[in-house]
Structure formats: C-alpha cells, structure tokens
Scaffold this motif. Sequence first.
Motif, mmCIF file in Angstrom:
data_model
loop_
_atom_site.group_PDB
_atom_site.id
_atom_site.type_symbol
_atom_site.label_atom_id
_atom_site.label_comp_id
_atom_site.label_asym_id
_atom_site.label_seq_id
_atom_site.Cartn_x
_atom_site.Cartn_y
_atom_site.Cartn_z
ATOM 1 N N GLY A 115 95.267 16.328 62.081
ATOM 2 C CA GLY A 115 94.247 15.332 62.397
ATOM 3 C C GLY A 115 93.267 15.773 63.474
ATOM 4 N N ASP A 116 93.529 16.866 64.151
ATOM 5 C CA ASP A 116 92.656 17.347 65.220
ATOM 6 C C ASP A 116 91.635 18.313 64.631
ATOM 7 O OD1 ASP A 116 91.604 17.794 67.737
ATOM 8 O OD2 ASP A 116 93.413 18.727 68.563
ATOM 9 N N ARG A 117 90.663 18.670 65.443
ATOM 10 C CA ARG A 117 89.649 19.622 65.003
ATOM 11 C C ARG A 117 89.054 20.340 66.198
ATOM 12 N NH1 ARG A 117 84.267 16.172 63.705
ATOM 13 N NH2 ARG A 117 83.864 15.591 65.848
ATOM 14 N N ILE A 118 88.353 21.421 65.898
ATOM 15 C CA ILE A 118 87.545 22.141 66.878
ATOM 16 C C ILE A 118 86.106 21.765 66.556
ATOM 17 C CG2 ILE A 118 86.826 24.392 67.716
ATOM 18 C CD1 ILE A 118 89.625 25.403 66.736
ATOM 19 N N THR A 132 82.512 16.319 71.532
ATOM 20 C CA THR A 132 83.832 15.839 71.139
ATOM 21 C C THR A 132 84.479 15.168 72.323
ATOM 22 O OG1 THR A 132 84.778 18.003 71.609
ATOM 23 C CG2 THR A 132 84.223 17.556 69.323
ATOM 24 N N GLU A 133 85.263 14.170 72.021
ATOM 25 C CA GLU A 133 86.041 13.469 73.038
ATOM 26 C C GLU A 133 87.492 13.643 72.662
ATOM 27 O OE1 GLU A 133 86.933 8.865 74.183
ATOM 28 O OE2 GLU A 133 84.864 9.416 73.795
ATOM 29 N N HIS A 186 79.778 25.965 62.633
ATOM 30 C CA HIS A 186 81.095 25.830 62.027
ATOM 31 C C HIS A 186 81.997 24.923 62.864
ATOM 32 C CE1 HIS A 186 81.121 29.437 64.588
ATOM 33 N NE2 HIS A 186 82.409 29.216 64.806
ATOM 34 N N ARG A 187 82.903 24.246 62.159
ATOM 35 C CA ARG A 187 83.951 23.437 62.800
ATOM 36 C C ARG A 187 85.208 23.593 61.956
ATOM 37 N NH1 ARG A 187 81.307 19.263 60.541
ATOM 38 N NH2 ARG A 187 80.205 18.611 62.398
ATOM 39 N N PHE A 188 86.350 23.545 62.605
ATOM 40 C CA PHE A 188 87.642 23.650 61.928
ATOM 41 C C PHE A 188 88.357 22.318 62.026
ATOM 42 C CE2 PHE A 188 86.600 27.929 63.246
ATOM 43 C CZ PHE A 188 86.921 28.682 62.128
ATOM 44 N N ARG A 189 88.938 21.857 60.904
ATOM 45 C CA ARG A 189 89.691 20.603 60.869
ATOM 46 C C ARG A 189 91.064 20.859 60.279
ATOM 47 N NH1 ARG A 189 87.295 17.757 56.964
ATOM 48 N NH2 ARG A 189 85.835 19.393 56.401
ATOM 49 N N ARG A 203 88.611 21.445 75.646
ATOM 50 C CA ARG A 203 87.333 20.737 75.783
ATOM 51 C C ARG A 203 86.623 20.486 74.450
ATOM 52 N NH1 ARG A 203 84.895 24.672 80.205
ATOM 53 N NH2 ARG A 203 85.534 25.989 78.502
ATOM 54 N N ARG A 204 86.838 21.333 73.469
ATOM 55 C CA ARG A 204 86.138 21.210 72.182
ATOM 56 C C ARG A 204 87.068 20.752 71.070
ATOM 57 N NH1 ARG A 204 84.239 26.034 74.598
ATOM 58 N NH2 ARG A 204 82.065 25.768 75.203
ATOM 59 N N GLY A 205 88.263 20.308 71.415
ATOM 60 C CA GLY A 205 89.269 19.965 70.418
ATOM 61 C C GLY A 205 90.174 21.156 70.191
ATOM 62 N N GLY A 206 91.354 20.892 69.656
ATOM 63 C CA GLY A 206 92.324 21.961 69.487
ATOM 64 C C GLY A 206 92.763 22.508 70.831
ATOM 65 N N ASP A 207 93.550 23.549 70.777
ATOM 66 C CA ASP A 207 94.047 24.250 71.959
ATOM 67 C C ASP A 207 93.597 25.696 71.782
ATOM 68 O OD1 ASP A 207 95.584 25.795 73.712
ATOM 69 O OD2 ASP A 207 97.480 24.808 73.234
ATOM 70 N N LEU A 208 92.516 26.066 72.449
ATOM 71 C CA LEU A 208 91.940 27.400 72.310
ATOM 72 C C LEU A 208 92.429 28.282 73.443
ATOM 73 C CD1 LEU A 208 88.275 26.345 71.493
ATOM 74 C CD2 LEU A 208 90.123 26.838 69.897
#
Length: 155
Positions: free
Chosen positions: A49-52, A129-130, A96-99, A20-25
């Motif tokens: 290219g993805d991010r959280i 995020t989408e 914070h965000r991770f890219r 839901r927030r990007g990445g695979d958590l």
Amino acid sequence: MSIKPRPKIVDLSEVEPNVRRGGDLRAMLTPATVGSTSGFMGVAIVQPGDRIGEHYHPYSEEFVYVVCGQLEVDLDDEPHTLRPEQGLMIPAHMRHRFRNVGNVEARIVFHLGPLAPRPQLGHVDTEETEIIGAAAVLTEPAAAGAAHDRGQVRS
C-alpha cells in the motif's frame, strides 16, 4: 601521486532510512559512504500500500532490480508491472513513481549514474507526499504541479 580507491562493504543496518518521499530508501554505496565517483547504489523497501512519490533525475539514468514483492511503476504517467527478478532502466528526465500493489514487502535495488554536479541537483520531486503510517499519500496536487513547472529541486 593519487590515492587508490579501496573496496568497502556497507551493511543495510548502517544506513539511516529516508522516508521523506514514501518507502524506506537507503542510499548505501555513495560518494559520502564509499567514495564512489560515477554513481550511487541503494535499496528501497516499500510496504504493501505504500509508494515512493513521483520524481525524476535530471542528470542520471536509474537502474532498478526487483528483489521481491509486486510493484507498479508509473513512467511518465504510464503504469507498468514489475515482478521479482526483473530489471528496469529509467532514462534521465523521465518522471517515475513506484507503488507496492501486493500483500508483502517489496525490495528493489537501485543505481543512479552519472552523478549530478551537486547532490541536491540530482532529484526533482514532482508531487508532494505525506507519510501516514506505512503509506505515502499524495497531498496538494496543484502545488506539486507548480513545483514541477518551476523545476523545484528537493533533496
């Protein structure tokens, strides 16, 4: 008489991905999965290219260890490079965000503690995020700012 906690092994394949927030958590060792009482641990898998998406934790510090890949983490809007075999402590309340800025999958191990009073209070999104394929992109920046101003919490 109290019940003594028992050790438990959880395999990554047993945990449903949260994208839901990007990445695979994958929150692997949690109060629900192992009965932890002081925090929880998981793995984030982030494709090139993805991010959280940006967020913060009002009750918890977050500890991160980079297993593989090249990441940039924005800490209160200041970018920092993270490489394999580096650790990072993110204080409570720090946005914070991770890219993933590399060409290969990145994996990080994360631990948060102490626990929030209720799970839904432990994470505050500060941008929407989408999910498009393997990449999370920012949507509606004005609405995201408004959500942050209201202290809107999402789980």
